[in-house]
Design a protein around this motif. Structure first.
Motif, PDB file in Angstrom:
ATOM      1  N   LEU A   1       0.822  -1.209   0.000  1.00 19.40           N
ATOM      2  CA  LEU A   1       0.000   0.000   0.000  1.00 19.40           C
ATOM      3  C   LEU A   1       0.861   1.266   0.000  1.00 19.40           C
ATOM      4  O   LEU A   1       0.599   2.205  -0.762  1.00 19.40           O
ATOM      5  CB  LEU A   1      -0.915  -0.015   1.224  1.00 19.40           C
ATOM      6  N   VAL A   2       1.912   1.286   0.838  1.00 19.38           N
ATOM      7  CA  VAL A   2       2.785   2.452   0.926  1.00 19.38           C
ATOM      8  C   VAL A   2       3.540   2.668  -0.384  1.00 19.38           C
ATOM      9  O   VAL A   2       3.580   3.777  -0.935  1.00 19.38           O
ATOM     10  CB  VAL A   2       3.777   2.301   2.096  1.00 19.38           C
ATOM     11  N   LEU A   3       4.134   1.595  -0.896  1.00 19.26           N
ATOM     12  CA  LEU A   3       4.895   1.719  -2.135  1.00 19.26           C
ATOM     13  C   LEU A   3       3.987   2.093  -3.303  1.00 19.26           C
ATOM     14  O   LEU A   3       4.367   2.898  -4.164  1.00 19.26           O
ATOM     15  CB  LEU A   3       5.631   0.413  -2.428  1.00 19.26           C
ATOM     16  N   GLY A   4       2.783   1.517  -3.312  1.00 18.07           N
ATOM     17  CA  GLY A   4       1.833   1.875  -4.359  1.00 18.07           C
ATOM     18  C   GLY A   4       1.407   3.327  -4.271  1.00 18.07           C
ATOM     19  O   GLY A   4       1.297   4.024  -5.288  1.00 18.07           O
ATOM     20  N   GLY A   5       1.189   3.800  -3.032  1.00 13.99           N
ATOM     21  CA  GLY A   5       0.790   5.194  -2.855  1.00 13.99           C
ATOM     22  C   GLY A   5       1.885   6.155  -3.261  1.00 13.99           C
ATOM     23  O   GLY A   5       1.620   7.172  -3.931  1.00 13.99           O
ATOM     24  N   VAL A   6       3.128   5.852  -2.882  1.00 12.87           N
ATOM     25  CA  VAL A   6       4.246   6.719  -3.260  1.00 12.87           C
ATOM     26  C   VAL A   6       4.438   6.702  -4.764  1.00 12.87           C
ATOM     27  O   VAL A   6       4.669   7.751  -5.398  1.00 12.87           O
ATOM     28  CB  VAL A   6       5.541   6.266  -2.541  1.00 12.87           C
ATOM     29  N   GLY A   7       4.330   5.513  -5.381  1.00 12.85           N
ATOM     30  CA  GLY A   7       4.462   5.428  -6.836  1.00 12.85           C
ATOM     31  C   GLY A   7       3.386   6.220  -7.556  1.00 12.85           C
ATOM     32  O   GLY A   7       3.664   6.907  -8.546  1.00 12.85           O
TER      33      GLY A   7
END
Length: 410
Positions: A233-239
Motif C-alpha cells: 500500500l505504501v509503495l503503491g501510494g508513493v508510486g
C-alpha cells in the motif's frame, strides 16, 4: 508538579507550530519541575542511569573542554551551557512525566489532536496554496502552520513518536482508543509528509515505516500478511504520487541529482567544510554554533560557495563543533538507546512492533546519511528531543517500567 509538567509536555507540539519561544519555555519548566521534585524527594537516582549519565558527561565536556577553546567562546558557551535543559528534559519525560499511564494517555491524545490539526492545515495548503493558520505561502514545499517548510519532518518525528507511545500503551493496558486514533492520524500525517515536498522527511519516513513493518512482521501469524499488505500500500501510494504530481516527481529527481554529484552540491560542500573544520580541530572542534561564524573565511578562500549556520548533517556538526571529545560520548548515547530497541525487538509478539516503531522514530533523528537541521539550535533540537524522549518513554512502558498513576505533587 507532575500535573503541571504533563500539561507543558502536552503543549509542546502546539508551541512548536505557533510559538517557538513558548516551546523552549515549556522544556525549561519541565526540567525545573523535575529538579525541584528530585530535590524535595531527595531522589537523584536518575543521574546514575547509563543514558542520562552519558548525556551529563557530554554537557560537562562541552563546557569544560569545548567552549573554553572555541573560536568564538561566547557563542559556544551560550550553546553549551543551555544544552543542559535538553538533558534534564529528557530525564524528566522518560523517568517521571511519562512513567504514569494516565499522563501517557493525556499526552497521546493531545499530541494526536495537534498533529491532526497541523496535517489538515497542510492539506488545505496543498490545494489552496496558503495556510489557514498563519503559515507562509506555499512555494514548492508545504509549510502548514509553520513559517518555513518543515511541516514534513515535524509530522514525521512527532507522529512516529506518538504512535509508538500509543501502541505501547495499548500493549500495557489493552485500551485501544489512543491506538486506533493513532493509526488514522499517523496514516494521514504520513500522507502529508510525502505531499510536503521535503526530500529528507520523505526518505526518512520510508525508512521509519520499514522499521515498523519489520517489527510487525516479527509479531508473526497474520501480522506478517498485514506487514506485506501495508508495504504494498505504501509503495503503491508513493508510486502513484510520483506519477500524478510533477512537483513531487521533480523533488524526487532532485534527490538523485544531489546523490549523483554530492561533492558538487551545497550539501556536499557544507559536509566537506565541516569535516575540514574537524580535521583542523580534531580534539575539541571549533566550538558549538561556530560553524556559521568561521565559514566566511573559507568562503573567501573559495572553499565553499555559500555559508550556512551548520553543515546540514547531524554527525558532521557534532564533529566540527565538539571534536572527538564531544562526538564519541554522543555516539555512546545513541548506541545505548538504539541497542535497547534492537534487544527489545527480539521479544516477539506485540513487543516486536513496539520496538519496530521505536527504532523507526530513532531513524528520523539519528540516520547518519541524511541532510538534517542543526543538532543544537532551538526549534529542531526541541523537536528531536521531544520525539526521542517520548519514544524512550514508550519503550520503558513496554518493558513494564511505569506506574498506573502517580500523585500529582510527586
Amino acid at each position: 508538579m507532575h500535573l503541571a509538567a504533563t500539561c507543558f509536555l502536552c503543549l509542546i507540539p502546539a508551541f512548536l507550530l505557533f510559538a517557538r519561544g513558548a516551546a523552549d519555555g515549556a522544556v525549561v519548566l519541565i526540567a525545573l519541575l523535575f529538579l525541584v521534585r528530585s530535590a524535595v524527594h531527595r531522589d537523584w537516582s536518575w543521574v546514575r542511569e547509563a543514558d542520562i549519565a552519558v548525556l551529563l558527561v557530554i554537557w560537562l565536556i562541552m563546557n569544560l573542554l569545548v567552549s573554553p577553546f572555541a573560536e568564538f567562546t561566547g557563542k559556544s558557551f551560550g550553546r553549551s551551557a543551555s544544552w543542559l535543559r535538553f538533558v534534564v528534559f529528557y530525564a524528566a519525560v522518560t523517568r517521571w512525566v511519562l512513567a504514569d499511564q494516565k499522563a501517557i494517555r493525556a499526552v497521546c491524545m493531545a499530541f494526536l489532536a495537534t498533529i491532526m490539526i497541523a496535517a489538515a492545515d497542510a492539506l488545505y495548503q496543498f490545494f489552496a496554496g496558503y495556510s489557514l493558520l498563519g503559515g507562509q505561502h506555499m512555494n514548492g514545499r508545504l509549510t502548514g502552520p509553520l513559517d518555513r517548510p518543515n511541516i514534513g519532518i515535524y509530522l514525521a518525528k512527532t507522529g512516529f513518536a506518538t504512535m509508538t507511545l500509543a501502541f505501547a500503551l495499548y500493549v500495557a493496558d489493552m485500551k485501544q482508543k489512543a491506538f486506533r486514533v493513532g493509526i488514522v492520524v499517523l496514516a494521514f500525517a504520513l500522507m502529508i509528509v510525502f505531499l510536503s515536498g521535503e526530500r529528507t522527511a520523505s526518505v526518512l519516513s520510508l525508512l521509519a515505516i520499514g522499521c515498523g513493518l519489520v517489527g510487525l512482521f516479527l509479531v508473526g501469524g497474520k501480522s506478517r500478511l498485514a506487514a506485506m499488505g501495508v508495504a504494498v500500500l505504501v509503495l503503491g501510494g508513493v508510486g502513484t504520487l510520483l506519477t500524478v504530481s510533477d512537483r513531487i516527481f521533480a523533488r524526487a529527481m532532485a534527490i538523485g541529482n544531489v546523490v549523483g554529484d554530492y561533492s558538487g552540491s551545497i550539501y556536499g560542500e557544507l559536509s566537506a567544510l565541516g569535516w575540514r573544520l574537524f580535521t583542523e580541530h580534531p580534539v575539541t572542534g571549533t566550538g558549538m554554533g561556530n560553524f556559521g561564524l568561521v565559514c566566511p573565511d573559507y568562503r573567501a578562500e573559495g572553499v565553499i560557495r555559500e555559508c550556512h549556520p551548520h553543515p546540514h548533517n547531524f554527525y558532521i556538526e557534532w564533529l566540527s563543533d565538539t571534536g572527538l571529545v564531544g562526538t564519541l560520548p554522543w555516539l555512546v548515547f545513541v548506541a545505548i538507546i538504539v541497542w535497547a530497541g534492537v534487544r527489545h525487538i527480539r521479544n516477539g509478539s506485540r513487543q516486536s512492533l513496539v520496538a519496530g516503531l521505536y527504532l523507526g522514530t530513532l531513524v528520523l533523528s539519528f540516520f547518519p546519511m541524511a541532510a538534517t537541521q542543526s543538532a543544537f539550535s532551538n526549534w529542531p533540537a526541541i523537536l528531536a528531543w521531544n520525539s526521542i524522549a517520548v519514544a524512550v518513554a514508550a519503550l520503558r512502558l513496554s518493558q513494564g517500567r511505569t506506574r498506573s498513576s502517580v500523585n500529582s505533587s510527586s
